[in-house]
Design a protein around this motif. Structure first.
Motif, short mmCIF file in Angstrom:
data_model
loop_
_atom_site.label_atom_id
_atom_site.label_comp_id
_atom_site.label_asym_id
_atom_site.label_seq_id
_atom_site.Cartn_x
_atom_site.Cartn_y
_atom_site.Cartn_z
N UNK A 78 0.82 -1.21 0.00
CA UNK A 78 0.00 0.00 0.00
C UNK A 78 0.86 1.26 0.00
N UNK A 79 1.96 1.24 0.73
CA UNK A 79 2.89 2.38 0.68
C UNK A 79 3.42 2.58 -0.74
N UNK A 80 3.78 1.47 -1.38
CA UNK A 80 4.28 1.54 -2.75
C UNK A 80 3.20 2.07 -3.69
N UNK A 81 1.98 1.56 -3.56
CA UNK A 81 0.87 2.02 -4.40
C UNK A 81 0.61 3.51 -4.18
N UNK A 82 0.65 3.95 -2.94
CA UNK A 82 0.42 5.37 -2.65
C UNK A 82 1.48 6.24 -3.33
N UNK A 83 2.73 5.80 -3.27
CA UNK A 83 3.80 6.55 -3.95
C UNK A 83 3.56 6.60 -5.46
N UNK A 84 3.15 5.47 -6.03
CA UNK A 84 2.87 5.43 -7.46
C UNK A 84 1.70 6.35 -7.82
N UNK A 85 0.68 6.35 -6.98
CA UNK A 85 -0.48 7.23 -7.23
C UNK A 85 -0.05 8.69 -7.17
N UNK A 86 0.76 9.05 -6.20
CA UNK A 86 1.24 10.43 -6.10
C UNK A 86 2.06 10.80 -7.33
N UNK A 87 2.86 9.85 -7.83
CA UNK A 87 3.63 10.11 -9.05
C UNK A 87 2.68 10.27 -10.25
N UNK A 88 1.65 9.41 -10.33
CA UNK A 88 0.66 9.52 -11.40
C UNK A 88 -0.03 10.87 -11.33
N UNK A 89 -0.39 11.29 -10.14
CA UNK A 89 -1.05 12.58 -9.96
C UNK A 89 -0.16 13.71 -10.47
N UNK A 90 1.13 13.62 -10.22
CA UNK A 90 2.03 14.71 -10.63
C UNK A 90 2.25 14.75 -12.14
N UNK A 91 2.09 13.61 -12.83
CA UNK A 91 2.30 13.63 -14.28
C UNK A 91 1.01 13.82 -15.07
N UNK A 92 -0.14 13.84 -14.38
CA UNK A 92 -1.40 14.12 -15.06
C UNK A 92 -1.74 15.59 -14.85
N UNK A 93 -2.82 16.03 -15.40
CA UNK A 93 -3.23 17.44 -15.36
C UNK A 93 -3.34 17.95 -13.93
N UNK A 94 -2.45 18.89 -13.56
CA UNK A 94 -2.45 19.44 -12.19
C UNK A 94 -3.68 20.29 -11.90
N UNK A 95 -4.26 20.90 -12.91
CA UNK A 95 -5.42 21.75 -12.65
C UNK A 95 -6.66 20.93 -12.32
N UNK A 96 -6.72 19.70 -12.81
CA UNK A 96 -7.84 18.80 -12.50
C UNK A 96 -7.25 17.41 -12.31
N UNK A 97 -6.70 17.14 -11.12
CA UNK A 97 -5.95 15.90 -10.92
C UNK A 97 -6.73 14.62 -11.20
#
Length: 186
Positions: free
Chosen positions: A155-174
């Protein structure tokens, strides 16, 4: 060639880890239904093919025998007590279903992953407090606590991956980026 850190690759890795976690939750839940049968089989194996393990860990063999006897007695004299373990099994299955949310849209549903992490941490004080109150040997409580430790790692690993996904997708509408990506990847 696709970028291993690109949105599609991240989403694929997130989903793979979540599927593994969901499968483990389902298996953990399903195995809580036939406890009497499982303990009979385990006890018989410690007297049979697994006797070297029983010889090496006599405390384990004694504990399994004691738990089997208690479950058989409860099943024969008060089967309604085992209804509590049916609810435990059901809870695992329901929690597994909740992880479909992050599988579908990880950024929007990261809270489910964080909830799972909190639950994993909560296993430790529960085992340390309730184990002694119920007469559970400390080494068995350590085994129970290991489920929280082992569970929190993916779950820690998945959370890190999700945060990375969030940063590479549209920041104005995550959530829009991950939803659009999820639809195209499905």
């Amino acid at each position: 060639m696709s970028d291993p850190n690109g949105p599609r690759a991240l989403l694929t890795r997130i989903r793979a880890w979540l599927i593994l976690f969901i499968v483990c939750l389902v298996l953990s839940g399903v195995t809580a239904f036939p406890l009497v049968t499982e303990l009979r089989l385990m006890d018989a194996s410690l007297d049979g093919w697994a006797s070297p393990l029983a010889d090496a860990l006599p405390g384990l063999a004694e504990w399994i025998d004691r738990v089997r006897g208690g479950l058989e007695t409860a099943d024969a004299q008060a089967p309604y007590l085992l209804y509590g373990t049916d609810w435990l099994a059901f809870a695992h299955l329901v929690i597994a279903v909740a992880f479909y949310g992050p599988h579908r849209d990880p950024v929007r549903n990261i809270w489910v992953v964080e909830f799972g992490m909190i639950a994993c941490v909560g296993i430790i004080p529960l085992a340390l407090v309730c184990g002694p109150l119920r007469g559970i040997p400390f080494w068995w409580s350590v085994i129970d606590m290991s489920f929280g430790v082992v569970g929190i790692l993916p779950l820690l690993h998945v959370r890190r991956l999700i945060k990375r996904l969030e940063s590479v997708t549209d920041d104005s509408a995550p959530t829009t980026g991950s939803r659009r990506l999820a639809r195209t990847a499905a």
